[in-house]
Design a protein around this motif. Structure first.
Motif, PDB file in Angstrom:
ATOM      1  N   LEU A 118       0.813  -1.211   0.000  1.00  0.00           N
ATOM      2  CA  LEU A 118       0.000   0.000   0.000  1.00  0.00           C
ATOM      3  C   LEU A 118       0.852   1.269   0.000  1.00  0.00           C
ATOM      4  N   LYS A 119       2.056   1.170   0.517  1.00  0.00           N
ATOM      5  CA  LYS A 119       2.948   2.320   0.593  1.00  0.00           C
ATOM      6  C   LYS A 119       3.777   2.512  -0.679  1.00  0.00           C
ATOM      7  N   SER A 120       3.668   1.579  -1.627  1.00  0.00           N
ATOM      8  CA  SER A 120       4.476   1.623  -2.850  1.00  0.00           C
ATOM      9  C   SER A 120       4.038   2.743  -3.776  1.00  0.00           C
ATOM     10  N   LYS A 121       5.011   3.421  -4.323  1.00  0.00           N
ATOM     11  CA  LYS A 121       4.769   4.451  -5.337  1.00  0.00           C
ATOM     12  C   LYS A 121       4.695   3.777  -6.709  1.00  0.00           C
ATOM     13  N   ILE A 122       4.142   4.476  -7.677  1.00  0.00           N
ATOM     14  CA  ILE A 122       4.061   3.967  -9.041  1.00  0.00           C
ATOM     15  C   ILE A 122       5.444   4.081  -9.679  1.00  0.00           C
ATOM     16  N   SER A 123       5.945   2.977 -10.194  1.00  0.00           N
ATOM     17  CA  SER A 123       7.292   2.950 -10.778  1.00  0.00           C
ATOM     18  C   SER A 123       7.305   3.641 -12.139  1.00  0.00           C
ATOM     19  N   PRO A 124       8.479   4.103 -12.557  1.00  0.00           N
ATOM     20  CA  PRO A 124       8.600   4.706 -13.895  1.00  0.00           C
ATOM     21  C   PRO A 124       8.184   3.722 -15.001  1.00  0.00           C
ATOM     22  N   GLU A 125       8.420   2.446 -14.785  1.00  0.00           N
ATOM     23  CA  GLU A 125       8.049   1.438 -15.784  1.00  0.00           C
ATOM     24  C   GLU A 125       6.525   1.349 -15.941  1.00  0.00           C
ATOM     25  N   ARG A 127       4.436   3.743 -15.214  1.00  0.00           N
ATOM     26  CA  ARG A 127       4.009   5.008 -15.847  1.00  0.00           C
ATOM     27  C   ARG A 127       4.170   4.912 -17.358  1.00  0.00           C
ATOM     28  N   LYS A 128       5.320   4.381 -17.799  1.00  0.00           N
ATOM     29  CA  LYS A 128       5.556   4.225 -19.243  1.00  0.00           C
ATOM     30  C   LYS A 128       4.525   3.287 -19.863  1.00  0.00           C
ATOM     31  N   ALA A 129       4.185   2.219 -19.153  1.00  0.00           N
ATOM     32  CA  ALA A 129       3.164   1.294 -19.655  1.00  0.00           C
ATOM     33  C   ALA A 129       1.823   2.005 -19.802  1.00  0.00           C
ATOM     34  N   LEU A 130       1.491   2.845 -18.843  1.00  0.00           N
ATOM     35  CA  LEU A 130       0.253   3.622 -18.915  1.00  0.00           C
ATOM     36  C   LEU A 130       0.285   4.554 -20.125  1.00  0.00           C
ATOM     37  N   GLU A 131       1.372   5.286 -20.272  1.00  0.00           N
ATOM     38  CA  GLU A 131       1.480   6.227 -21.389  1.00  0.00           C
ATOM     39  C   GLU A 131       1.401   5.514 -22.736  1.00  0.00           C
ATOM     40  N   SER A 132       2.066   4.392 -22.854  1.00  0.00           N
ATOM     41  CA  SER A 132       2.081   3.684 -24.142  1.00  0.00           C
ATOM     42  C   SER A 132       0.780   2.948 -24.438  1.00  0.00           C
ATOM     43  N   SER A 133      -0.067   2.758 -23.440  1.00  0.00           N
ATOM     44  CA  SER A 133      -1.346   2.079 -23.652  1.00  0.00           C
ATOM     45  C   SER A 133      -2.350   2.941 -24.417  1.00  0.00           C
ATOM     46  N   ASN A 134      -2.125   4.261 -24.425  1.00  0.00           N
ATOM     47  CA  ASN A 134      -3.036   5.231 -25.058  1.00  0.00           C
ATOM     48  C   ASN A 134      -4.432   5.217 -24.443  1.00  0.00           C
ATOM     49  N   CYS A 135      -4.530   4.771 -23.206  1.00  0.00           N
ATOM     50  CA  CYS A 135      -5.813   4.745 -22.505  1.00  0.00           C
ATOM     51  C   CYS A 135      -6.163   6.085 -21.882  1.00  0.00           C
ATOM     52  N   VAL A 136      -5.206   6.976 -21.845  1.00  0.00           N
ATOM     53  CA  VAL A 136      -5.444   8.341 -21.397  1.00  0.00           C
ATOM     54  C   VAL A 136      -5.128   9.238 -22.587  1.00  0.00           C
ATOM     55  N   SER A 137      -6.113   9.999 -22.995  1.00  0.00           N
ATOM     56  CA  SER A 137      -5.952  10.890 -24.140  1.00  0.00           C
ATOM     57  C   SER A 137      -4.886  11.947 -23.859  1.00  0.00           C
ATOM     58  N   ASN A 138      -4.250  12.418 -24.925  1.00  0.00           N
ATOM     59  CA  ASN A 138      -3.285  13.516 -24.817  1.00  0.00           C
ATOM     60  C   ASN A 138      -3.970  14.874 -24.694  1.00  0.00           C
ATOM     61  N   ASP A 139      -5.288  14.898 -24.800  1.00  0.00           N
ATOM     62  CA  ASP A 139      -6.054  16.130 -24.651  1.00  0.00           C
ATOM     63  C   ASP A 139      -5.808  16.718 -23.263  1.00  0.00           C
ATOM     64  N   GLU A 140      -5.784  18.035 -23.157  1.00  0.00           N
ATOM     65  CA  GLU A 140      -5.504  18.692 -21.874  1.00  0.00           C
ATOM     66  C   GLU A 140      -6.529  18.334 -20.789  1.00  0.00           C
ATOM     67  N   ASN A 141      -7.728  17.945 -21.185  1.00  0.00           N
ATOM     68  CA  ASN A 141      -8.745  17.556 -20.206  1.00  0.00           C
ATOM     69  C   ASN A 141      -8.509  16.159 -19.638  1.00  0.00           C
ATOM     70  N   ALA A 142      -7.532  15.443 -20.201  1.00  0.00           N
ATOM     71  CA  ALA A 142      -7.288  14.071 -19.766  1.00  0.00           C
ATOM     72  C   ALA A 142      -5.855  13.800 -19.335  1.00  0.00           C
ATOM     73  N   VAL A 143      -4.894  14.344 -20.020  1.00  0.00           N
ATOM     74  CA  VAL A 143      -3.495  13.961 -19.834  1.00  0.00           C
ATOM     75  C   VAL A 143      -2.986  14.202 -18.407  1.00  0.00           C
ATOM     76  N   TRP A 144      -3.587  15.138 -17.716  1.00  0.00           N
ATOM     77  CA  TRP A 144      -3.206  15.418 -16.328  1.00  0.00           C
ATOM     78  C   TRP A 144      -3.377  14.191 -15.420  1.00  0.00           C
ATOM     79  N   LEU A 145      -4.263  13.275 -15.819  1.00  0.00           N
ATOM     80  CA  LEU A 145      -4.505  12.071 -15.020  1.00  0.00           C
ATOM     81  C   LEU A 145      -3.227  11.263 -14.790  1.00  0.00           C
ATOM     82  N   ILE A 146      -2.365  11.247 -15.777  1.00  0.00           N
ATOM     83  CA  ILE A 146      -1.132  10.452 -15.656  1.00  0.00           C
ATOM     84  C   ILE A 146      -0.298  10.961 -14.493  1.00  0.00           C
ATOM     85  N   ASP A 147      -0.059  12.259 -14.430  1.00  0.00           N
ATOM     86  CA  ASP A 147       0.706  12.827 -13.313  1.00  0.00           C
ATOM     87  C   ASP A 147      -0.031  12.618 -11.988  1.00  0.00           C
TER      88      ASP A 147
END
Length: 182
Positions: A118-125, A127-147
């Motif tokens: 439960l104390k684990s942070k999200i790893s860079p790997e 995050r990269k998997a999330l970004e490459s999945s294209n499940c979060v749009s690059n639109d400004e109304n969505a891309v903030w979700l990744i951060d």
């Protein structure tokens, strides 16, 4: 979940596409179909890509095809009539199958987490998997979700989106339903 399931029996198909609060700010300015999609698409993405690092229910069970969805994203990038058009395309029976499958998979993942995890942070790997999945749009109304998601630990993700997010969007769907049924 009882409230979410009640929409299926209490509403006509076209009610899922209605936007009775057009041109207002807030979660209730969407549709019920969109709200349900959004809640569970986010939960699936976070549970499987960020927490469990495995395949999302959406892809494993071919829910894009089954639900007739034109998108694979959270839907954050959609606005006004785009939301209504998207909602009208969805197969509501398959949306509900997806909802229940995601809920069951999330409960399984959570029940198997250790306290230390439960104390684990999200790893860079991840995050990269999330970004490459294209499940979060690059639109400004969505891309903030990744951060936002990647700035939390697992416990924080369980709190939001797995609990508070449900409450916010379910309450909005209730407001939509009540307005439609007046």
């Amino acid at each position: 979940m009882q409230t979410i399931d009640s929409f299926r029996t209490e509403l006509a198909r076209e009610d899922f596409n209605a936007i009775p609060f057009t041109n207002v700010e807030g979660y209730h300015s969407k549709t019920i179909a969109y709200s349900l999609w959004h809640i569970f698409r986010i939960e699936d993405i976070v549970a499987h890509t960020l927490i469990n690092s495995d395949e999302q229910v959406f892809f494993a069970d071919d829910y894009q095809k089954r639900s007739d969805s034109p998108i694979i994203t959270t839907g954050n990038e959609l606005v006004k009539e785009e939301i209504a058009d998207f909602s009208a395309k969805l197969n509501i029976d398959e949306l509900y199958s997806y909802i229940h499958d995601v809920k069951a998979s999330t409960e399984s993942i959570i029940s198997n987490l250790s306290f230390d995890t439960l104390k684990s942070k999200i790893s860079p790997e991840r995050r990269k998997a999330l970004e490459s999945s294209n499940c979060v749009s690059n639109d400004e109304n969505a891309v903030w979700l990744i951060d936002y998601w990647c700035g939390k630990d697992i416990r924080g993700l369980i709190q939001m989106p797995f609990s508070r997010h449900w409450i916010m969007h379910t309450e909005a769907a209730i407001r939509i339903k009540n307005k439609i049924q007046k």
